[in-house]
Write an enzyme that holds these catalytic residues in place. Sequence first.
Site, PDB file in Angstrom:
ATOM      1  N   SER A   9       0.732  -1.218  -0.146  1.00  0.00           N
ATOM      2  CA  SER A   9       0.041   0.067   0.005  1.00  0.00           C
ATOM      3  C   SER A   9       0.845   1.329  -0.018  1.00  0.00           C
ATOM      4  CB  SER A   9      -0.757   0.100   1.197  1.00  0.00           C
ATOM      5  OG  SER A   9      -1.611   1.418   1.324  1.00  0.00           O
ATOM      6  N   HIS A  34      -1.285  -1.184  -4.384  1.00  0.00           N
ATOM      7  CA  HIS A  34      -2.536  -0.646  -3.631  1.00  0.00           C
ATOM      8  C   HIS A  34      -2.569   0.855  -3.518  1.00  0.00           C
ATOM      9  CE1 HIS A  34      -6.239  -1.575  -1.722  1.00  0.00           C
ATOM     10  NE2 HIS A  34      -5.960  -0.662  -0.482  1.00  0.00           N
ATOM     11  N   ASP A  36      -4.617   3.805  -2.073  1.00  0.00           N
ATOM     12  CA  ASP A  36      -5.568   4.199  -1.336  1.00  0.00           C
ATOM     13  C   ASP A  36      -6.116   6.010  -1.635  1.00  0.00           C
ATOM     14  OD1 ASP A  36      -5.968   2.073   0.662  1.00  0.00           O
ATOM     15  OD2 ASP A  36      -3.952   2.455   0.927  1.00  0.00           O
ATOM     16  N   MET A  38      -8.684   8.650  -0.746  1.00  0.00           N
ATOM     17  CA  MET A  38      -9.588   9.236   0.518  1.00  0.00           C
ATOM     18  C   MET A  38      -9.994  10.490   0.180  1.00  0.00           C
ATOM     19  SD  MET A  38      -7.586   7.659   3.688  1.00  0.00           S
ATOM     20  CE  MET A  38      -6.670   5.901   3.760  1.00  0.00           C
ATOM     21  N   HIS A  67      -8.202   1.587  -4.608  1.00  0.00           N
ATOM     22  CA  HIS A  67      -9.411   1.506  -3.488  1.00  0.00           C
ATOM     23  C   HIS A  67      -9.829   2.828  -3.254  1.00  0.00           C
ATOM     24  CE1 HIS A  67      -9.836   0.419   1.064  1.00  0.00           C
ATOM     25  NE2 HIS A  67     -11.011   0.480   0.420  1.00  0.00           N
ATOM     26  N   MET A  69     -12.018   5.163  -1.131  1.00  0.00           N
ATOM     27  CA  MET A  69     -12.813   5.457   0.092  1.00  0.00           C
ATOM     28  C   MET A  69     -13.291   6.801  -0.205  1.00  0.00           C
ATOM     29  SD  MET A  69     -10.000   3.536   2.513  1.00  0.00           S
ATOM     30  CE  MET A  69      -8.636   3.722   1.120  1.00  0.00           C
ATOM     31  N   MET A 138     -11.995  -5.416   4.523  1.00  0.00           N
ATOM     32  CA  MET A 138     -11.041  -4.518   5.301  1.00  0.00           C
ATOM     33  C   MET A 138     -11.063  -5.158   6.664  1.00  0.00           C
ATOM     34  SD  MET A 138     -10.543  -1.972   3.555  1.00  0.00           S
ATOM     35  CE  MET A 138      -9.833  -1.160   4.860  1.00  0.00           C
ATOM     36  N   ASP A 176      -7.234  -6.180   3.455  1.00  0.00           N
ATOM     37  CA  ASP A 176      -6.505  -4.667   3.950  1.00  0.00           C
ATOM     38  C   ASP A 176      -6.773  -4.395   4.905  1.00  0.00           C
ATOM     39  OD1 ASP A 176      -5.578  -2.444   3.305  1.00  0.00           O
ATOM     40  OD2 ASP A 176      -7.260  -1.557   2.080  1.00  0.00           O
TER      41      ASP A 176
HETATM   42  C1  DX5 Z   1      -6.613   1.954   5.267  1.00  0.00           C
HETATM   43  C2  DX5 Z   1      -6.287   1.648   3.919  1.00  0.00           C
HETATM   44  C3  DX5 Z   1      -5.192   0.380   3.780  1.00  0.00           C
HETATM   45  C4  DX5 Z   1      -3.924   1.062   4.485  1.00  0.00           C
HETATM   46  C5  DX5 Z   1      -3.321  -0.366   5.052  1.00  0.00           C
HETATM   47  O1  DX5 Z   1      -7.720   2.847   5.135  1.00  0.00           O
HETATM   48  O2  DX5 Z   1      -7.231   1.207   3.026  1.00  0.00           O
HETATM   49  O3  DX5 Z   1      -5.026   0.134   2.524  1.00  0.00           O
HETATM   50  O4  DX5 Z   1      -3.099   1.529   3.599  1.00  0.00           O
HETATM   51  O5  DX5 Z   1      -2.167  -0.238   5.555  1.00  0.00           O
HETATM   52  P1  DX5 Z   1      -1.748  -1.215   6.804  1.00  0.00           P
HETATM   53  O6  DX5 Z   1      -1.167  -2.235   5.724  1.00  0.00           O
HETATM   54  O7  DX5 Z   1      -0.448  -0.225   7.332  1.00  0.00           O
HETATM   55  O8  DX5 Z   1      -2.740  -1.362   7.764  1.00  0.00           O
HETATM   56 ZN    ZN Z   2      -7.004   0.286   1.087  1.00  0.00          ZN
END
Ligand code: DX5
Ligand code: ZN
Length: 234
Positions: A9, A34, A36, A38, A67, A69, A138, A176
């Site tokens: 990630s 990956h 993320d 947000m 991903h 969010m 998740m 994840d």
């Molecule tokens: C959290 C994200 C994850 C995050 C995971 O909201 O969706 O992808 O980067 O990070 P770790 O592996 O550090 O929990």
């Molecule tokens: Zn993620």
Amino acid sequence: MSTIRIAPSLLSADFTDIKGEIKRVEDVGVNILHVDVMDGHFVPNITLGPFIVDAIHRTARSELDVHLMIEKPDTYLERFIKAGADYVTFHVEAVDEAKALVEKTKSLGVKGGVAINPATSLEQATPVFEVADLILMMTVNPGFGGQAFIREVVPKIRALYELKQSKGYTFEIEVDGGVAVDTAPITAWAGADILVAGASVFKTPDPPAAIKAIAQAAQEGLAQRSDPKAFSPG
Ligand code: DX5
Ligand code: ZN
């Protein structure tokens, strides 16, 4: 036996050297990253948009697993696909018609699926299963990297895996949140095909060594998958 893929990630990577960070993990066999996204509304944090996904796409050889969010993922879907996403997942909690949006994602030429929060039931995502390429489970509440793995989600991952086997669904299962050497075995045993790993890779002094260690731990869990009692979930 199949191989479990590790998807680092980039949320935990050093963005002052994102090119180097990506190269270092790709050099030890990573072929999926990956990303993320947000928006400060669906989750209380803001990260990056299509402009940065495009920059990552231009330097990476790997598939990009984006991903989302965010609220209203339908509004932004095409922009992330144009920026280079290979997989797009949005949250089942963020939309009314998840199945239709997964179908739209696939019609735009990429792999589509949904992410499911720890507190959300599999039932809420059931209509999606027959069309999804990916189900993202998740194991933390989304918003931040480096959180602790919520072990109570493991029975839900195992239930999804058993449902997939019994119904012949073709989606991949991705997990994840909080995945590290200690949590990779049970996660792999439960049914994961892809493990996202952020802090446990990029917040260590040696990310390539971390990838190798997590991958090996995952394979050890996978080797016990056919034994339903090998681990006690929950
Ligand atoms: C959290 C994200 C994850 C995050 C995971 O909201 O969706 O992808 O980067 O990070 P770790 O592996 O550090 O929990
Ligand atoms: Zn993620």
